[in-house]
Design a protein around this motif. Structure first.
Motif, PDB file in Angstrom:
ATOM      1  N   THR A  74       8.046  -8.821  74.941  1.00 22.34           N
ATOM      2  CA  THR A  74       8.330  -7.930  73.811  1.00 22.34           C
ATOM      3  C   THR A  74       8.944  -8.691  72.646  1.00 22.34           C
ATOM      4  N   SER A  75       9.969  -9.491  72.940  1.00 20.16           N
ATOM      5  CA  SER A  75      10.631 -10.254  71.871  1.00 20.16           C
ATOM      6  C   SER A  75       9.701 -11.315  71.289  1.00 20.16           C
ATOM      7  N   GLY A 105       7.286  -9.542  68.997  1.00 24.26           N
ATOM      8  CA  GLY A 105       7.985  -9.098  67.788  1.00 24.26           C
ATOM      9  C   GLY A 105       8.217 -10.239  66.815  1.00 24.26           C
ATOM     10  N   TRP A 106       8.814 -11.314  67.320  1.00 31.27           N
ATOM     11  CA  TRP A 106       9.071 -12.452  66.448  1.00 31.27           C
ATOM     12  C   TRP A 106       7.770 -13.145  66.059  1.00 31.27           C
TER      13      TRP A 106
END
Length: 411
Positions: free
Chosen positions: A392-393, A396-397
């Motif tokens: 997820t991170s 996102g990034w």
């Protein structure tokens, strides 16, 4: 393990660099697609293990399968044949990837290899320390190595979802980092997760290796000729008390990197090309299906098990980025290394986040670390949670980073 497995016949005029790039592109494509297949298999295992048919999930993998050769009878569960036999082919491909990279890839030159090596080292040490900070108790401390490895298929698959805006050198850095992680994981398994070693087993494995070298020396080209000695190496490791899948790494590392016929790709490329899709689309998803089925109904995060989940999850989603980014920054800051062209600190951050996707190797090490089912389930839950947060991170990034790259190109 020579020239006769189906693979790509490359014209003699194709330069070595172009051949290596073609192999790399094929590798990345297979890994990217297999990451999605792996995700589907893991989700299916979780749903199945928590459905009204959960008993059938466990009954299936405990189903005994018999190998009979004359009067010799060898009975093991389906779980064993997947984790200890089929995964040997996975480690064989890992060994050949390492062999090829040392010969002509990212590890062929010291100045190219040192930065991902240092980054991988940071990504091993920091997660292990974070895990141990929560799990110093005897028994639980055996799981320190669970969050140290990166799942190549998942990481490359997530990177592929971000599109072509991600610079090529970022992909190469991530791939090199993940392969080095695999090397370290293999060494950890060999050194820390073996016990009661039997010298006789090593003698049997050595005999199998000598048979492989002998067949290579005699010029045997058919890969099928190497099945019997490969089985002897596997059986020797099993007898010795070493996890038998490590036989795959040994066999991969001794696969020839030069072809007897210049117009044909080397055996290490041809065999890896032939086996890689089977590993990516069949063996790894089957492994995920057989091992990712953590039942939340019977999960008891008590007696310290909750700290195993917390330690593994936090070590993956936080320890991996801190270790990778920190070690890279330190290496560049001290002047030991330089970032490759096109690799910015935003790209290094993306690599660090994606390195937290452990999954396949992390679950594999968890099964070696814990014999207690409660601790094992807690560790698997930590792997799933930590990997999910990392995905997820990373997405996102990565989306933000890709947008910046597109703007930079437009400007």
């Amino acid at each position: 393990m020579n020239d006769q497995l189906p693979g790509r016949h490359l014209p003699k005029s194709v330069p070595l660099v172009e051949r290596a790039l073609t192999s790399l592109q094929h590798f990345l494509h297979v890994e990217a697609v297999s990451g999605i297949v792996l995700l589907v298999a893991a989700a299916a295992a979780l749903l199945w293990a928590n459905s009204p048919f959960a008993h059938s999930y466990h009954d299936l993998w405990n189903l005994p399968i018999t190998l009979r050769l004359g009067e010799f009878v060898f009975v093991r569960s389906m779980h064993f044949w997947i984790n200890d036999a089929l995964m040997t082919v996975f480690f064989l491909v890992v060994g050949m990837e390492i062999r090829r990279e040392i010969h002509e890839g990212a590890f062929s030159r010291f100045d190219q290899a040192i930065l991902p090596v240092l980054a991988a080292a940071g990504g091993v040490v920091v997660p292990a320390l974070i895990y141990l900070s929560f799990n110093t108790a005897a028994g639980r401390d055996h799981g320190w190595a669970i969050p140290t490895a990166t799942d190549i298929a998942f990481a490359v698959g997530v990177l592929a979802l971000l599109g072509k805006s991600i610079p090529g050198n970022v992909r190469v850095f991530l791939l090199a980092l993940a392969i080095i992680d695999d090397i370290i994981a293999v060494l950890i398994i060999a050194l820390f997760y073996t016990s009661g070693l039997d010298p006789g087993g090593f003698a049997v494995a050595a005999l199998g290796v000598l048979m492989v070298f002998g067949l290579q020396r005699l010029g045997f080209g058919s890969a099928y000729a190497y099945i019997a000695p490969a089985f002897i190496v596997w059986a020797g490791f099993l007898m010795a008390g070493v996890h038998p899948t490590l036989a795959g790494v040994v066999l991969g590392l001794i696969t020839p990197v030069r072809s007897l016929r210049p117009e044909i790709a080397p055996p290490v490329v041809r065999v890896e090309t032939a086996l890689h899709p089977w590993v990516a689309y069949a063996i790894m998803p089957l492994f995920a299906l057989a091992n990712a089925g953590v039942s939340f109904k019977g999960l008891e995060l008590a007696s310290g098990a909750q700290f195993v989940t917390l330690g593994v999850g936090l070590a993956l989603c936080a320890g991996k980025p801190i270790g990778v980014i920190g070690a890279t920054w330190l290496a560049v800051r001290t002047g030991w290394c330089r970032l490759a062209p096109g690799v910015t600190w935003g790209g290094v951050g993306l690599i660090g986040l994606l390195a937290g996707i452990g999954f396949t190797m992390s679950i594999f090490i968890a099964m070696l670390a814990f014999t207690d089912d409660k601790l094992l389930d807690a560790a698997k839950l930590g792997v799933l949670l930590g990997s999910l947060i990392s995905v997820t991170s990373g997405l996102g990034w990565g989306a933000e980073y890709a947008q910046r790259q597109r703007k930079a190109i437009g400007d």
